[in-house]
Design a protein around this motif. Structure first.
Motif, PDB file in Angstrom:
ATOM      1  N   PHE A 196       0.845  -1.204   0.000  1.00  0.00           N
ATOM      2  CA  PHE A 196       0.000   0.000   0.000  1.00  0.00           C
ATOM      3  C   PHE A 196       0.879   1.252   0.000  1.00  0.00           C
ATOM      4  O   PHE A 196       1.663   1.448   0.926  1.00  0.00           O
ATOM      5  N   THR A 197       0.749   2.049  -1.046  1.00  0.00           N
ATOM      6  CA  THR A 197       1.385   3.362  -1.032  1.00  0.00           C
ATOM      7  C   THR A 197       0.257   4.324  -0.674  1.00  0.00           C
ATOM      8  O   THR A 197      -0.595   4.640  -1.506  1.00  0.00           O
ATOM      9  N   ALA A 198       0.245   4.687   0.589  1.00  0.00           N
ATOM     10  CA  ALA A 198      -0.886   5.462   1.109  1.00  0.00           C
ATOM     11  C   ALA A 198      -0.537   6.946   1.118  1.00  0.00           C
ATOM     12  O   ALA A 198       0.613   7.303   1.383  1.00  0.00           O
ATOM     13  N   PRO A 199      -1.514   7.799   0.818  1.00  0.00           N
ATOM     14  CA  PRO A 199      -1.207   9.227   0.820  1.00  0.00           C
ATOM     15  C   PRO A 199      -0.869   9.744   2.214  1.00  0.00           C
ATOM     16  O   PRO A 199      -1.401   9.264   3.214  1.00  0.00           O
ATOM     17  N   THR A 200       0.038  10.702   2.253  1.00  0.00           N
ATOM     18  CA  THR A 200       0.348  11.410   3.503  1.00  0.00           C
ATOM     19  C   THR A 200      -0.656  12.563   3.624  1.00  0.00           C
ATOM     20  O   THR A 200      -1.436  12.825   2.696  1.00  0.00           O
ATOM     21  N   TRP A 201      -0.575  13.281   4.725  1.00  0.00           N
ATOM     22  CA  TRP A 201      -1.425  14.485   4.864  1.00  0.00           C
ATOM     23  C   TRP A 201      -1.074  15.483   3.762  1.00  0.00           C
ATOM     24  O   TRP A 201      -1.950  16.206   3.269  1.00  0.00           O
ATOM     25  N   ILE A 202       0.207  15.503   3.379  1.00  0.00           N
ATOM     26  CA  ILE A 202       0.629  16.401   2.275  1.00  0.00           C
ATOM     27  C   ILE A 202      -0.169  16.055   1.020  1.00  0.00           C
ATOM     28  O   ILE A 202      -0.690  16.936   0.328  1.00  0.00           O
ATOM     29  N   ASP A 203      -0.255  14.754   0.738  1.00  0.00           N
ATOM     30  CA  ASP A 203      -0.937  14.313  -0.485  1.00  0.00           C
ATOM     31  C   ASP A 203      -2.423  14.670  -0.457  1.00  0.00           C
ATOM     32  O   ASP A 203      -2.990  15.078  -1.474  1.00  0.00           O
ATOM     33  N   LEU A 204      -3.057  14.485   0.714  1.00  0.00           N
ATOM     34  CA  LEU A 204      -4.490  14.807   0.797  1.00  0.00           C
ATOM     35  C   LEU A 204      -4.719  16.294   0.578  1.00  0.00           C
ATOM     36  O   LEU A 204      -5.618  16.697  -0.170  1.00  0.00           O
ATOM     37  N   LEU A 205      -3.870  17.107   1.234  1.00  0.00           N
ATOM     38  CA  LEU A 205      -4.044  18.554   1.099  1.00  0.00           C
ATOM     39  C   LEU A 205      -3.774  18.999  -0.334  1.00  0.00           C
ATOM     40  O   LEU A 205      -4.562  19.751  -0.919  1.00  0.00           O
ATOM     41  N   THR A 206      -2.666  18.528  -0.918  1.00  0.00           N
ATOM     42  CA  THR A 206      -2.330  19.005  -2.261  1.00  0.00           C
ATOM     43  C   THR A 206      -3.337  18.510  -3.296  1.00  0.00           C
ATOM     44  O   THR A 206      -3.615  19.198  -4.262  1.00  0.00           O
ATOM     45  N   SER A 207      -3.899  17.314  -3.048  1.00  0.00           N
ATOM     46  CA  SER A 207      -4.910  16.802  -3.968  1.00  0.00           C
ATOM     47  C   SER A 207      -6.160  17.685  -3.921  1.00  0.00           C
ATOM     48  O   SER A 207      -6.712  18.079  -4.963  1.00  0.00           O
ATOM     49  N   ALA A 208      -6.603  18.007  -2.698  1.00  0.00           N
ATOM     50  CA  ALA A 208      -7.792  18.863  -2.553  1.00  0.00           C
ATOM     51  C   ALA A 208      -7.498  20.273  -3.064  1.00  0.00           C
ATOM     52  O   ALA A 208      -8.347  20.902  -3.712  1.00  0.00           O
ATOM     53  N   LEU A 209      -6.283  20.741  -2.788  1.00  0.00           N
ATOM     54  CA  LEU A 209      -5.897  22.088  -3.212  1.00  0.00           C
ATOM     55  C   LEU A 209      -5.905  22.185  -4.735  1.00  0.00           C
ATOM     56  O   LEU A 209      -6.418  23.138  -5.313  1.00  0.00           O
ATOM     57  N   ARG A 210      -5.371  21.162  -5.376  1.00  0.00           N
ATOM     58  CA  ARG A 210      -5.345  21.147  -6.848  1.00  0.00           C
ATOM     59  C   ARG A 210      -6.773  21.194  -7.416  1.00  0.00           C
ATOM     60  O   ARG A 210      -7.056  21.950  -8.343  1.00  0.00           O
ATOM     61  N   GLY A 211      -7.663  20.396  -6.783  1.00  0.00           N
ATOM     62  CA  GLY A 211      -9.054  20.378  -7.231  1.00  0.00           C
ATOM     63  C   GLY A 211      -9.690  21.751  -7.099  1.00  0.00           C
ATOM     64  O   GLY A 211     -10.429  22.195  -7.986  1.00  0.00           O
ATOM     65  N   ARG A 212      -9.378  22.435  -6.004  1.00  0.00           N
ATOM     66  CA  ARG A 212      -9.934  23.761  -5.751  1.00  0.00           C
ATOM     67  C   ARG A 212      -9.373  24.781  -6.747  1.00  0.00           C
ATOM     68  O   ARG A 212     -10.108  25.553  -7.360  1.00  0.00           O
TER      69      ARG A 212
END
Ligand SMILES: [Fe+2]
Length: 300
Positions: free
Chosen positions: A229-245
């Motif tokens: 499992f390559t699981a997202p870090t908090w960085i990944d969750l934030l940057t993913s949501a940020l990119r969407g925004r």
């Protein structure tokens, strides 16, 4: 309710597993039998020969030079047995694509572990010839290894050099520049001394904590199934949501240009400052719940 995780750690409680999981400590169980029949009864997993007979995806053969996964050649099943008999380890990725049972276990295990829906989950099989194994390294992945046949020894050690690495590193190979930017200490030139030895036989299960140093050596030819499992870090969750925004804005979507002379560079800097100021105004209204609702498909 019986989960895949509770089956894999039996007779231990999942709470014992999570104690290790959350503290980056290895966890292992031996002699799993009936509980894992659904996996071990799969004809494909009976032996290395039956795996080669049933495998239709590419296979990687590990070059013996540095005993590292990064050093490989792609081969087909016909050539694989020959190179295996000549001492090269084989790596079969995405077993879940060939077996609905493995796919179901993998998906359920990701949920049981509490990992994000953005996790990259896959099942890999490793066929290791007697005397083969991997050099000391760590991975950014969470790994749960089920030994199917043969005997393989693992040595695992805490990682005092870096916590929560976001990329793998093999001792003796160059360090990734981003990884080097956040290490606590220079990478060692040999496996750290305080290592734990775990001998894996058919029916043994091992949780290899993300980032822990490890190396392996097979006593006999050995086959193992890894839930990786390559699981997202908090960085990944934030940057993913940020990119969407940010993608909602045509200004943020503009091509970044102006890096060819001083005047244009100043214009580019002003433009980015303008966008950053806009983002700063938006940020105070951001809530963790909104980010998680955007990244997880099973929000509670
Ligand atoms: Fe590894």
């Amino acid at each position: 309710m019986k989960t895949v995780l509770s089956t894999l750690v039996a007779p231990h409680q999942t709470s014992e597993f999570f104690d290790s999981f959350e503290n980056d400590k290895p966890f292992y169980v031996h002699n799993l039998s009936e509980g894992i029949n659904e996996i071990t009864d799969l004809p494909m997993l009976e032996s290395i020969e039956s795996l080669l007979n049933n495998w239709s995806l590419p296979i990687k053969a590990h070059l013996p030079d540095v005993r590292d996964e990064a050093s490989f050649i792609n081969i087909n099943a016909q050539d694989a047995l020959k190179v295996f008999e000549n001492g090269m380890g084989l790596h079969f990725n995405h077993a879940e694509k060939l077996s609905p049972v493995i796919d179901q276990w993998l998906k359920q295990l990701r949920i049981d572990l509490g990992l994000s829906a953005l996790t990259n989950s896959r099942c890999m099989l490793y066929a290791t010839p007697a005397g083969g194994g991997t050099a000391a390294h760590f991975d950014q992945n969470i790994n749960i290894v089920l030994q199917l046949t043969g005997e393989k020894t693992w040595w695992i050690s805490d990682n005092e050099h870096v916590r929560n690495p976001m990329t793998r590193h093999t001792i003796g190979l160059p360090c990734d520049p981003e990884l080097e930017s956040y290490i606590n200490a220079q990478m060692p030139d040999s496996m750290p001394e305080n290592k734990k030895e775990i001998v894996m036989k058919a029916g043994s299960l091992l949780f290899v904590p993300r980032g822990s140093w490890h190396m392996t050596s097979a006593k006999t030819s050995a086959l193992s199934l890894n839930f990786t499992f390559t699981a997202p870090t908090w960085i990944d969750l934030l940057t993913s949501a940020l990119r969407g925004r940010l993608a909602q804005s045509s200004h943020w979507r503009e091509t970044a240009i102006g890096f060819n002379d001083e005047v244009n560079y100043q214009i580019a800097e002003n433009k980015l400052n303008y966008l950053l100021n806009d983002l700063k105004e938006d940020l105070p209204s951001w809530r963790a719940r909104d980010i998680l609702n955007a990244t997880e498909c099973e929000p509670f």
